[in-house]
Design a protein around this motif. Structure first.
Motif, PDB file in Angstrom:
ATOM      1  N   ASP B  92      42.198  34.098  25.644  1.00  0.00           N
ATOM      2  CA  ASP B  92      41.187  33.082  25.947  1.00  0.00           C
ATOM      3  C   ASP B  92      41.119  32.771  27.427  1.00  0.00           C
ATOM      4  O   ASP B  92      40.049  32.605  27.994  1.00  0.00           O
ATOM      5  N   LYS B  93      42.307  32.624  28.035  1.00  0.00           N
ATOM      6  CA  LYS B  93      42.379  32.061  29.388  1.00  0.00           C
ATOM      7  C   LYS B  93      42.239  33.114  30.474  1.00  0.00           C
ATOM      8  O   LYS B  93      41.721  32.828  31.545  1.00  0.00           O
ATOM      9  N   LEU B  94      42.752  34.300  30.199  1.00  0.00           N
ATOM     10  CA  LEU B  94      42.798  35.301  31.267  1.00  0.00           C
ATOM     11  C   LEU B  94      41.415  35.672  31.807  1.00  0.00           C
ATOM     12  O   LEU B  94      41.240  35.742  33.028  1.00  0.00           O
ATOM     13  N   PRO B  95      40.430  35.895  30.939  1.00  0.00           N
ATOM     14  CA  PRO B  95      39.113  36.272  31.483  1.00  0.00           C
ATOM     15  C   PRO B  95      38.586  35.259  32.490  1.00  0.00           C
ATOM     16  O   PRO B  95      37.981  35.636  33.496  1.00  0.00           O
ATOM     17  N   VAL B  96      38.855  33.975  32.226  1.00  0.00           N
ATOM     18  CA  VAL B  96      38.390  32.931  33.147  1.00  0.00           C
ATOM     19  C   VAL B  96      39.044  33.107  34.511  1.00  0.00           C
ATOM     20  O   VAL B  96      38.377  33.131  35.553  1.00  0.00           O
ATOM     21  N   SER B  97      40.395  33.256  34.501  1.00  0.00           N
ATOM     22  CA  SER B  97      41.100  33.400  35.778  1.00  0.00           C
ATOM     23  C   SER B  97      40.710  34.683  36.488  1.00  0.00           C
ATOM     24  O   SER B  97      40.590  34.708  37.714  1.00  0.00           O
ATOM     25  N   LEU B  98      40.513  35.753  35.714  1.00  0.00           N
ATOM     26  CA  LEU B  98      40.138  37.017  36.337  1.00  0.00           C
ATOM     27  C   LEU B  98      38.752  36.916  36.970  1.00  0.00           C
ATOM     28  O   LEU B  98      38.518  37.430  38.060  1.00  0.00           O
ATOM     29  N   GLU B  99      37.848  36.229  36.269  1.00  0.00           N
ATOM     30  CA  GLU B  99      36.510  36.087  36.839  1.00  0.00           C
ATOM     31  C   GLU B  99      36.559  35.298  38.138  1.00  0.00           C
ATOM     32  O   GLU B  99      35.970  35.700  39.150  1.00  0.00           O
ATOM     33  N   LEU B 100      37.294  34.190  38.089  1.00  0.00           N
ATOM     34  CA  LEU B 100      37.457  33.382  39.296  1.00  0.00           C
ATOM     35  C   LEU B 100      38.055  34.224  40.420  1.00  0.00           C
ATOM     36  O   LEU B 100      37.567  34.214  41.556  1.00  0.00           O
ATOM     37  N   GLY B 101      39.119  34.980  40.085  1.00  0.00           N
ATOM     38  CA  GLY B 101      39.780  35.804  41.096  1.00  0.00           C
ATOM     39  C   GLY B 101      38.856  36.884  41.633  1.00  0.00           C
ATOM     40  O   GLY B 101      38.815  37.122  42.846  1.00  0.00           O
ATOM     41  N   ALA B 102      38.092  37.520  40.748  1.00  0.00           N
ATOM     42  CA  ALA B 102      37.249  38.644  41.168  1.00  0.00           C
ATOM     43  C   ALA B 102      36.139  38.172  42.106  1.00  0.00           C
ATOM     44  O   ALA B 102      35.918  38.759  43.171  1.00  0.00           O
ATOM     45  N   TRP B 103      35.456  37.088  41.729  1.00  0.00           N
ATOM     46  CA  TRP B 103      34.398  36.565  42.606  1.00  0.00           C
ATOM     47  C   TRP B 103      34.977  36.152  43.950  1.00  0.00           C
ATOM     48  O   TRP B 103      34.386  36.412  45.005  1.00  0.00           O
ATOM     49  N   SER B 104      36.145  35.484  43.894  1.00  0.00           N
ATOM     50  CA  SER B 104      36.753  35.015  45.138  1.00  0.00           C
ATOM     51  C   SER B 104      37.128  36.186  46.027  1.00  0.00           C
ATOM     52  O   SER B 104      36.917  36.157  47.242  1.00  0.00           O
ATOM     53  N   LEU B 105      37.681  37.232  45.403  1.00  0.00           N
ATOM     54  CA  LEU B 105      38.051  38.412  46.173  1.00  0.00           C
ATOM     55  C   LEU B 105      36.802  39.031  46.798  1.00  0.00           C
ATOM     56  O   LEU B 105      36.815  39.456  47.957  1.00  0.00           O
ATOM     57  N   GLY B 106      35.713  39.052  46.020  1.00  0.00           N
ATOM     58  CA  GLY B 106      34.458  39.582  46.542  1.00  0.00           C
ATOM     59  C   GLY B 106      34.004  38.813  47.774  1.00  0.00           C
ATOM     60  O   GLY B 106      33.690  39.402  48.814  1.00  0.00           O
ATOM     61  N   VAL B 107      34.018  37.485  47.666  1.00  0.00           N
ATOM     62  CA  VAL B 107      33.636  36.651  48.803  1.00  0.00           C
ATOM     63  C   VAL B 107      34.553  36.931  49.988  1.00  0.00           C
ATOM     64  O   VAL B 107      34.106  37.135  51.122  1.00  0.00           O
TER      65      VAL B 107
END
Lengths: 296, 306
Positions: B92-107
């Motif tokens: 449940d939780k990992l996709p949320v953190s991964l999405e946050l991390g991925a967008w942040s890494l992109g920025v």
């Protein structure tokens, strides 16, 4: 020109400058570094001595007053329990600065010893030790620090040790690289041919010659350490009330910022100012001591 | 290349094993168990609970059992959420953190690389100075100061965003920008350093002599070598972004792994703590391996060091 300044600057040509005098002259020309130095000195003096001159205690509550904006009586206002924010900032600063220094000392000790051993002995031992560092770089260390703080109680000595145990890796890499470069030099060979032991050679002959990089990276480690402390305090895992640190104050401020924005603004400002100063000073020292920024 | 990858793979596996073992025993040796905080459990119920979760077996048996189920990809039941497995919770939780991390890494990559490249190409110009000023801000103003201030200004006062939550696309903007900008700073520094080194080299002069445009020189010739420091940073850097997201998740009340992890540690939910640590460690080792391989592919000199 026969101004006094000109005659003074002509003299050192005969005297010659030591490495450290040279570095000091270069550092003084770097305005940002000088600013950092003064700001740090001012913040430290204020935090250490300031509370003695205030008649408010850091835990003295004034519930009738509650949270009040900056005023003549409370220069930076008060928090929701009516405690003077300036006094709490200064007390918190003592803790934050103390954690910064103590944990950096831990990191410095581990890093220098580890790096010096790996660099001096080289070969297989070095390969194993540095691969270990590489692997540790990749570990989610903040997670282990969180675990340590949760499981073994949130006491401040453990905080020093836990943070120090995380932040030594870069220092170890730098010291190793420097030791490897120095140990091939002739004066080390001379020392060895005089029959000096390894311990003496490392401590007396090698380490003094890499003091520059060590000082630079120690200065640059302190802000990292202070950030980690504030990070833990922000998650509620660092310094515990009624003691406070800048991290704790920022956490409190962030919770109440909607109504009382000064509770976030002032702690955030002084914390950032301290980090800026340390980073400026560290960068200035790096330029002044001519330390190359490469890792090995 | 194959030997290089195999040796790194073995190292990662060994490190992961050490992490699992160390965390397992650390979690077990701390004072207080998962059921101590429970409202006065009778000894009888406690024994039943322990039997249910296998906590009454000898420690080495528990350890072997855990390794066994881990090998099947099973992280066990949660101690604090009855009826839920650790796999479900993390799923449940990992996709949320991964999405946050991925967008942040992109920025972070977008801002950091463009800024660092500009600073290197226009060295000692105002662009260079403002880039280094920006970098200084990134390492000196922590996310837990910037985050709440932005929430105050843009969400509470201006009303452009929600102050917290993780529902629509607009909820992604502030958290990802705050986390991303924090890591744009080291990336821009590394890019600038790497590019400066490359731009001095002979092949760049050759390209220039052949009449290549500045744009082509930078994008086609210089970036490949100049980004090497950034690629090596990515492994440890992503580790930082993922742990940095703990604070972001707290500020913006995002239901990710970070918040769950801190809670589970407080609750002494052994299996959930272990599961999170193992998952993150495995993830980071994999990413590190990947960044090593890409770095080796970009620079044969690195490959030979292995």
């Amino acid at each position: 020109m026969t101004t006094p300044a000109a005659t003074v600057s002509a003299e050192p040509v005969e005297q010659g400058h030591s490495l450290w005098q040279d570095a000091w002259l270069r550092l003084r020309k770097n305005q940002l570094a000088v600013f950092g130095l003064w700001a740090l000195a001012a913040i430290t003096v204020l935090c250490v001595a300031g509370p003695w001159f205030s008649h408010y205690g850091y835990e003295v509550q004034n519930l009738d007053l509650g949270a009040s904006p900056p005023s003549a009586a409370h220069w930076l206002g008060t928090d929701t329990l009516g405690r003077d924010l300036l006094v709490r900032l200064l007390y918190g600063g003592r803790i934050s600065l103390a954690v910064g220094l103590a944990a950096t000392l831990v990191a410095l000790t581990i890093g220098v010893v580890y790096g010096a051993i790996a660099g001096y002995f080289g070969g297989k031992l070095d390969a194993v030790m540095m691969r270990t560092v590489d692997i540790m770089y990749a570990l989610p260390f903040a997670i282990f620090v969180i675990l340590l703080m949760v499981f073994f109680g949130r006491n401040i000595v453990l905080l020093f040790v836990a943070i120090g145990a995380v932040e030594w890796l870069t220092m170890a890499r730098i010291v190793r690289g420097q030791v490897m470069a120095i140990k091939k030099m002739e004066f080390i060979e001379a020392a060895r041919s005089l029959g000096y032991g390894r311990r003496r050679i490392i401590l007396r002959h090698i380490l003094p010659n890499i003091l520059g990089p060590i000082i630079v990276y120690t200065t640059l480690t302190i802000p990292g350490v202070m950030l980690l402390e504030a990070f833990l305090s922000f998650l509620g895992l660092g310094v515990q009330p009624p003691m406070s640190s800048w991290g704790v104050l920022i956490k409190d401020g962030a919770e109440k910022m909607e109504e009382f924005p000064w509770l976030l603004l002032f702690p955030g400002t002084i914390f950032s100012l301290t980090l800026f100063s340390l980073n400026f000073l560290g960068d200035g020292l790096r330029d002044a001591l001519d330390v190359r920024s490469s890792k090995d | 290349m194959l030997r290089f990858i195999t040796s790194r793979l073995l190292q990662s596996a060994l490190a992961l094993f050490i992490v699992i073992t160390a965390t397992f025993f650390m979690v077990r040796f701390v004072p207080g168990g998962p059921f101590t905080a429970e409202k006065a459990v009778t000894p009888e119920i406690l024994r039943n609970l322990e039997a249910h979760y296998g906590l009454n077996k000898p420690l080495w048996q528990q350890y072997l059992d855990y390794l066994g189920s881990l090998a099947r990809g099973d992280l066990g039941p949660s101690f604090k959420y009855p009826n839920r497995t650790v796999n479900e919770i993390l799923g449940d939780k990992l996709p949320v953190s991964l999405e946050l991390g991925a967008w942040s890494l992109g920025v972070a990559l977008l801002v950091g690389i463009s800024l660092g490249t500009l600073a290197a190409v226009r060295r000692n110009s105002w662009v260079d100075y403002s880039a280094s000023g920006f970098g200084m801000m990134g390492i000196s103003i922590p996310t837990f100061v910037v985050g709440p201030l932005l929430v105050l200004a843009l969400a509470i006062k201006a009303g452009w965003f929600n102050a917290s939550g993780w529902y629509g696309p607009a909820d992604r903007v502030l958290p990802c920008l705050v986390l991303g900008f924090a890591y744009a700073a080291p990336i821009s520094r590394l890019t600038r350093g790497g590019m400066l080194e490359v731009l001095h080299q002979d092949f760049i002069r050759t390209a220039r002599a052949k009449g290549a445009t500045e744009w082509r020189i930078v994008t086609r010739h210089a970036l490949r070598g100049g980004l090497l420091p950034v690629v090596s940073w990515l492994g440890p850097g992503i580790a930082n972004i993922l742990t940095g997201s703990f604070v972001i998740e707290t500020i913006f009340q995002i239901p990710g792994v970070g918040r769950e992890f801190v809670n589970s540690a407080f609750n002494r939910d052994y299996t959930l703590v272990l599961g999170t640590v193992i998952l993150y460690a495995a993830l980071l080792m994999a990413l590190n391996l990947l960044s090593d391989i890409v770095a080796a592919w970009m620079n044969p000199k690195v490959r030979l060091e292995a």
